[in-house]
Scaffold this motif. Structure first.
Motif, short mmCIF file in Angstrom:
data_model
loop_
_atom_site.label_atom_id
_atom_site.label_comp_id
_atom_site.label_asym_id
_atom_site.label_seq_id
_atom_site.Cartn_x
_atom_site.Cartn_y
_atom_site.Cartn_z
N ILE A 149 4.53 -15.25 -9.17
CA ILE A 149 2.87 -14.67 -8.80
C ILE A 149 2.07 -14.54 -10.04
O ILE A 149 1.09 -14.90 -10.81
N LYS A 150 2.83 -13.47 -10.91
CA LYS A 150 2.65 -13.50 -12.28
C LYS A 150 2.26 -14.55 -13.44
O LYS A 150 1.52 -13.84 -13.69
N LYS A 151 3.17 -15.90 -13.77
CA LYS A 151 3.50 -16.47 -14.32
C LYS A 151 2.00 -16.46 -13.67
O LYS A 151 1.42 -17.25 -15.15
N ALA A 152 1.68 -16.89 -12.87
CA ALA A 152 0.80 -18.57 -12.84
C ALA A 152 -0.87 -17.72 -12.76
O ALA A 152 -1.43 -17.90 -13.67
N VAL A 153 -0.84 -16.57 -12.99
CA VAL A 153 -2.35 -15.51 -13.01
C VAL A 153 -2.32 -15.73 -14.69
O VAL A 153 -3.08 -15.76 -15.46
N VAL A 154 -0.72 -15.37 -15.55
CA VAL A 154 -0.98 -14.84 -17.52
C VAL A 154 -1.13 -16.25 -17.78
O VAL A 154 -1.90 -16.16 -18.51
N GLU A 155 -0.48 -17.55 -17.17
CA GLU A 155 -1.04 -18.28 -17.67
C GLU A 155 -2.50 -19.28 -17.88
O GLU A 155 -2.82 -19.40 -18.71
N LYS A 156 -3.02 -18.66 -16.56
CA LYS A 156 -4.38 -19.26 -16.14
C LYS A 156 -5.44 -18.47 -17.37
O LYS A 156 -6.48 -19.02 -18.27
N ASP A 157 -5.11 -17.03 -17.70
CA ASP A 157 -5.94 -16.48 -18.20
C ASP A 157 -5.06 -15.18 -19.37
O ASP A 157 -5.16 -13.59 -18.49
N PRO A 158 -4.45 -15.95 -20.31
CA PRO A 158 -3.17 -14.66 -20.94
C PRO A 158 -4.04 -13.60 -21.28
O PRO A 158 -3.08 -12.49 -21.24
N THR A 159 -4.89 -13.65 -22.05
CA THR A 159 -5.55 -12.46 -21.66
C THR A 159 -7.00 -11.73 -21.81
O THR A 159 -7.61 -11.25 -21.93
N GLU A 160 -7.08 -12.14 -20.13
CA GLU A 160 -7.82 -11.75 -19.81
C GLU A 160 -9.19 -11.03 -19.50
O GLU A 160 -9.95 -10.35 -20.02
N GLN A 161 -9.75 -12.08 -19.81
CA GLN A 161 -10.86 -12.74 -19.96
C GLN A 161 -11.67 -12.55 -18.23
O GLN A 161 -12.75 -12.54 -18.56
N GLY A 162 -10.54 -12.76 -17.50
CA GLY A 162 -11.27 -13.63 -16.03
C GLY A 162 -9.93 -12.61 -15.26
O GLY A 162 -9.36 -11.51 -14.97
N ASP A 163 -9.57 -14.13 -14.30
CA ASP A 163 -8.48 -13.44 -13.24
C ASP A 163 -7.75 -12.42 -13.44
O ASP A 163 -7.09 -12.11 -12.71
N ARG A 164 -6.80 -12.11 -14.64
CA ARG A 164 -6.76 -11.54 -15.27
C ARG A 164 -6.52 -10.12 -14.98
O ARG A 164 -5.64 -9.78 -14.09
N ALA A 165 -7.52 -9.27 -14.17
CA ALA A 165 -7.81 -8.40 -14.50
C ALA A 165 -7.52 -8.36 -12.41
O ALA A 165 -7.61 -7.01 -12.09
N LEU A 166 -6.77 -9.11 -12.14
CA LEU A 166 -7.28 -9.35 -10.34
C LEU A 166 -5.08 -8.41 -10.25
O LEU A 166 -5.32 -7.89 -9.39
N LEU A 167 -4.18 -8.29 -11.50
CA LEU A 167 -3.66 -7.70 -11.55
C LEU A 167 -3.84 -5.91 -11.84
O LEU A 167 -2.75 -5.87 -11.36
N ASN A 168 -5.01 -5.82 -11.84
CA ASN A 168 -5.20 -4.28 -11.82
C ASN A 168 -5.75 -3.60 -10.78
O ASN A 168 -5.80 -3.32 -10.71
N PHE A 169 -5.55 -4.71 -9.50
CA PHE A 169 -5.62 -4.03 -8.01
C PHE A 169 -5.19 -3.24 -7.49
O PHE A 169 -3.55 -2.55 -8.47
N GLY A 170 -5.36 -1.89 -7.57
CA GLY A 170 -4.95 -0.83 -7.03
C GLY A 170 -4.76 0.21 -8.07
O GLY A 170 -3.98 1.41 -8.74
N HIS A 171 -4.53 -0.07 -9.77
CA HIS A 171 -5.39 0.47 -10.84
C HIS A 171 -5.67 1.29 -11.60
O HIS A 171 -5.70 2.70 -12.29
N THR A 172 -7.12 1.59 -11.01
CA THR A 172 -8.43 1.82 -11.42
C THR A 172 -8.18 3.26 -11.20
O THR A 172 -7.82 4.05 -12.00
N LEU A 173 -7.91 3.38 -9.73
CA LEU A 173 -7.72 4.31 -9.02
C LEU A 173 -6.50 4.80 -9.66
O LEU A 173 -5.66 6.35 -9.79
N GLY A 174 -5.44 4.10 -9.79
CA GLY A 174 -4.08 4.90 -9.86
C GLY A 174 -4.10 5.39 -10.79
O GLY A 174 -2.37 5.98 -10.95
N HIS A 175 -4.02 4.77 -11.91
CA HIS A 175 -4.42 5.28 -13.37
C HIS A 175 -4.75 6.49 -13.39
O HIS A 175 -4.40 7.53 -14.06
N ALA A 176 -6.11 6.43 -13.19
CA ALA A 176 -6.72 7.95 -12.72
C ALA A 176 -5.97 9.38 -12.21
O ALA A 176 -5.92 10.68 -12.59
N ILE A 177 -4.92 8.64 -10.84
CA ILE A 177 -4.28 9.44 -10.33
C ILE A 177 -3.61 9.84 -10.99
O ILE A 177 -3.07 10.88 -12.03
#
Ligand code: GLY
Length: 367
Positions: A230-258
């Motif tokens: 799953i991660k491979k498919a996401v990073v292949e499509k958007d290696p430098t996080e211009q778009g969909d790679r940001a989906l991997l940040n699910f749980g991370h906005t508040l997660g990092h803050a916590i």
């Protein structure tokens, strides 16, 4: 599991393989496979926790293909993920006359992988490196996709580069040295992959809950293979996080803050689990998930040993940390919500009030 290898593309060309093994037996031949020869030098970079466990095995494998093998050991922990420690590594490489033909190997968890990758990205404007992740978090997430970097002052991963590894050698036997808390923390990223992209994988995780929590090696291999696919498919499509790679940040906005508010006493994966619960709650507030779906997402972290509530969260500090991160990055907060289980979306309409409600709910759960 179809085979023990996933090929990862970068800009549509083969960049590296992720191999899944149960020992270091095939490491030498994998190194030969990426072009390591007697003419090269290797520096194995590790930390003081991992060094006594696995360094000698990796040195032995490297010595089969390469005459000059050195090692460099960082102090362990996120506190040391900074430019001062990288400086020590640069000095060692310069002293040992490492050239652009030579290799670094990152042997350890996410911190070692990110720091070694960053040194590889910047030393002589870039040399090749291999990831040998030894934690579940690193095997499922940080060793894949070429994100490297260090923290800067109080800002996590503020300085870094995208630099692809030449090989990710995943020896699942190294997970035997993890304690249950570390294993569970790594599992949060795996659950995240199911939640954002693949409901069938999410259901498979729930079906295999006992095998996973018992660390059944065959099931763990399949779990990592599917999660990494799953991660491979996401990073292949958007290696430098211009778009969909940001989906991997699910749980991370508040997660990092916590994580920051806990002064890093909570593990990254524990904070990601809390962040996922809060993000699922906001998805419910935004009428994307039903109440039952939110409750399901929330409760399924529990059997895997992950927290879904905390009794001492400083709500204001957490929300300020989110604003601080935003100020130092993008102007607009890109929050990842679930449209349904197995499908995440980027949302720019999440307010401070939504986040406050969701974080307070994490506290209320504890009453
Ligand atoms: N850990 C998120 C990413 O690799 O993009």
């Amino acid at each position: 599991m179809e085979n023990n290898r996933l090929e990862v593309l970068y800009n549509k060309k083969k960049a590296y393989d992720i191999v899944f093994e149960t020992s270091f037996e095939n490491l030498a031949s994998e190194l030969e496979g990426i072009g390591v020869t007697k003419a090269n030098q290797i520096c194995i970079v590790t930390d003081e926790h991992v060094e006594p466990l696995y360094l000698s095995f990796v040195v032995d494998a490297c010595k089969k293909v390469c005459d000059k093998v050195i090692s460099y050991t960082f102090p362990a922990g996120e506190d040391h993920k900074n430019l001062d420690e990288i400086r020590g590594l640069y000095e060692a490489l310069i002293e040992e006359h490492f050239t652009r033909k030579d290799f670094l190997i990152a042997l350890g968890g996410g911190v070692v992988g990110d720091m070694t990758g960053f040194a590889a990205a910047t030393y002589l404007r870039g040399i090749r490196f291999v990831q040998i992740p030894t934690t579940l978090l690193a095997q499922a997430d940080s060793s894949i996709g070429g994100k490297t970097g260090v923290d800067f002052e109080s800002y996590k991963n503020m300085v870094g580069a995208f630099h692809m590894p030449s090989l990710v050698y995943t020896n699942v036997a190294t997970l035997r040295s993890l304690d249950d808390r570390q294993f569970s923390a790594g599992f949060a990223e795996i659950m995240k992959h199911g939640l954002i992209k693949d409901v069938a994988f999410y259901e498979w995780l729930l079906e295999n809950m006992y095998e996973i929590t018992d660390h059944d090696e065959e099931v763990i291999m399949e779990m990592l293979y599917r999660s990494d696919s799953i991660k491979k498919a996401v990073v292949e499509k958007d290696p430098t996080e211009q778009g969909d790679r940001a989906l991997l940040n699910f749980g991370h906005t508040l997660g990092h803050a916590i994580e920051k508010a806990s002064n890093f006493t909570l593990f990254h994966g524990e904070c990601v689990a809390l962040g996922c619960v809060a993000a699922a709650h906001i998805s419910y507030l935004h009428q994307l998930l039903s109440k039952d779906e939110y409750l399901e997402v929330r409760d399924m972290f529990v059997p895997f040993g992950l927290p879904i509530s905390m009794d001492d969260l400083d709500v204001d500090m957490i929300l300020d940390n989110v604003s601080q991160d935003k100020k130092n990055g993008e102007n607009q907060l890109k929050f990842i919500l679930l449209k349904k289980i197995g499908k995440a979306v980027i949302d720019t309409s999440v307010t401070r009030k939504d986040m406050e409600t969701a974080v307070r709910e994490l506290l209320l759960l504890d009453d």
